[in-house]
Design an enzyme around this catalytic site. Sequence first.
Site, short mmCIF file in Angstrom:
data_model
loop_
_atom_site.label_atom_id
_atom_site.label_comp_id
_atom_site.label_asym_id
_atom_site.label_seq_id
_atom_site.Cartn_x
_atom_site.Cartn_y
_atom_site.Cartn_z
N TYR A 252 5.82 -8.73 -11.19
CA TYR A 252 6.38 -10.07 -11.02
C TYR A 252 6.12 -11.01 -12.19
O TYR A 252 7.02 -11.67 -12.66
CB TYR A 252 5.89 -10.72 -9.71
CG TYR A 252 6.60 -12.03 -9.42
CD1 TYR A 252 7.93 -12.04 -8.98
CD2 TYR A 252 5.98 -13.26 -9.62
CE1 TYR A 252 8.60 -13.23 -8.75
CE2 TYR A 252 6.63 -14.46 -9.40
CZ TYR A 252 7.94 -14.43 -8.96
OH TYR A 252 8.61 -15.61 -8.74
N TYR B 49 -1.08 3.12 -13.28
CA TYR B 49 0.10 3.41 -12.44
C TYR B 49 1.29 2.71 -13.08
O TYR B 49 1.39 1.48 -13.05
CB TYR B 49 -0.15 2.91 -11.02
CG TYR B 49 0.95 3.18 -10.02
CD1 TYR B 49 1.99 4.07 -10.28
CD2 TYR B 49 0.94 2.57 -8.78
CE1 TYR B 49 2.99 4.33 -9.36
CE2 TYR B 49 1.92 2.81 -7.83
CZ TYR B 49 2.94 3.68 -8.13
OH TYR B 49 3.93 3.92 -7.19
N ARG C 258 9.43 -0.92 -9.72
CA ARG C 258 8.84 -1.92 -8.82
C ARG C 258 8.17 -3.08 -9.58
O ARG C 258 8.24 -4.22 -9.13
CB ARG C 258 7.79 -1.27 -7.92
CG ARG C 258 8.36 -0.41 -6.82
CD ARG C 258 7.26 0.11 -5.91
NE ARG C 258 7.76 0.98 -4.88
CZ ARG C 258 8.17 0.57 -3.68
NH1 ARG C 258 8.14 -0.71 -3.37
NH2 ARG C 258 8.62 1.44 -2.78
N THR D 218 1.11 1.64 -2.77
CA THR D 218 2.32 1.12 -2.16
C THR D 218 2.58 1.79 -0.82
O THR D 218 2.93 1.12 0.17
CB THR D 218 3.53 1.33 -3.09
OG1 THR D 218 3.23 0.83 -4.38
CG2 THR D 218 4.75 0.63 -2.54
N THR D 219 2.40 3.11 -0.77
CA THR D 219 2.64 3.85 0.47
C THR D 219 1.64 3.46 1.55
O THR D 219 1.93 3.56 2.74
CB THR D 219 2.58 5.36 0.20
OG1 THR D 219 3.49 5.67 -0.86
CG2 THR D 219 2.95 6.17 1.42
N LYS E 6 -0.50 7.72 -13.43
CA LYS E 6 0.47 8.11 -12.40
C LYS E 6 1.82 7.60 -12.90
O LYS E 6 2.06 6.40 -12.96
CB LYS E 6 0.13 7.48 -11.05
CG LYS E 6 1.18 7.77 -9.97
CD LYS E 6 0.89 7.02 -8.67
CE LYS E 6 2.02 7.27 -7.66
NZ LYS E 6 1.82 6.49 -6.41
N ILE F 281 0.75 12.47 -7.18
CA ILE F 281 0.34 11.54 -6.12
C ILE F 281 1.59 11.32 -5.28
O ILE F 281 2.52 10.63 -5.69
CB ILE F 281 -0.22 10.24 -6.70
CG1 ILE F 281 -1.48 10.54 -7.52
CG2 ILE F 281 -0.52 9.24 -5.60
CD1 ILE F 281 -2.07 9.33 -8.24
#
Length: 290
Positions: free
Chosen positions: A106, A132, A137, A43-44, A160, A202
Amino acid sequence: MFKGSMPALVTPFLNGALDLETLKKLVEWHIGEGSKGFVPVGTTGESPTLTHEEHELVIETVVKAAGGRVPVIAGAGSNNTVEAIRFVQFAEKVGADAALVVTPYYNKPTQRGLIAHFTALHDCADIPIIIYNIPSRSVIDMTPATMAELAKLPRIVGVKDATGDLARVCDTRLACGPDFVQLSGEDATAHGFNAQGGVGCISVTANVAPKLLGQMQDACLAGDYAAALEIQDKVMPLHKAIFAEPGLIGAKYAMSRLGLCTDEVRLPHVGLTDETKALVDAGLRHAGLL
């Protein structure tokens, strides 16, 4: 292999395009500062706004630049299993050490759907996979029971965890065993996460302060939580400032203040407000970086 401070690398841009030369310089700088690995195109790394070709080019660039000195965990998640298979197989092909796969966002699969998705990714390549889990999110929260089922697969090696729930670390440890790698995905609680059984982070803020966060993680791994807490106190205002708006925007602005890269982000993200910039500047000064 997977422990300590590992930046969730930003993807540098210059005039809208990938800035691969700066990316290579960042890899060298991070290794010199004590980072223990890299996680590109999460994402980052602005993976939602990268083309597939850009996504793969960033992974390949980071793997080559790292040159085996520290592990690279390639972002390879998607809410489309076929697309995720492509990314996992590419990560293996170019020599990444593991793939980071987010729970599908989603489309809201069931826990059975999560098991089927991650099993398909496990079976598609011979590379370790880090789950993850970030329900804020992706909406879906992978339960410890589901994770325990996946942990039975030989190449599902860790998580993560970005739930922000420190009790979850203990639940996962009991469900998956002490050898299942637990990495924090939330900077502000990374110190406490390690005390509960985690072995690293992370980190978004490690893009900006890799030496400090590397020292904090090293202290935790050595069992010196008092020394780690002193560092946590230095970086906490920076954590809060960077996440006042989406973290990648704050990280890139902070990096631009340190001369590391531009603060360019891709739409739908936009640059920080002046108020948030002031918070980030104050956080940098509190940490002794500005």
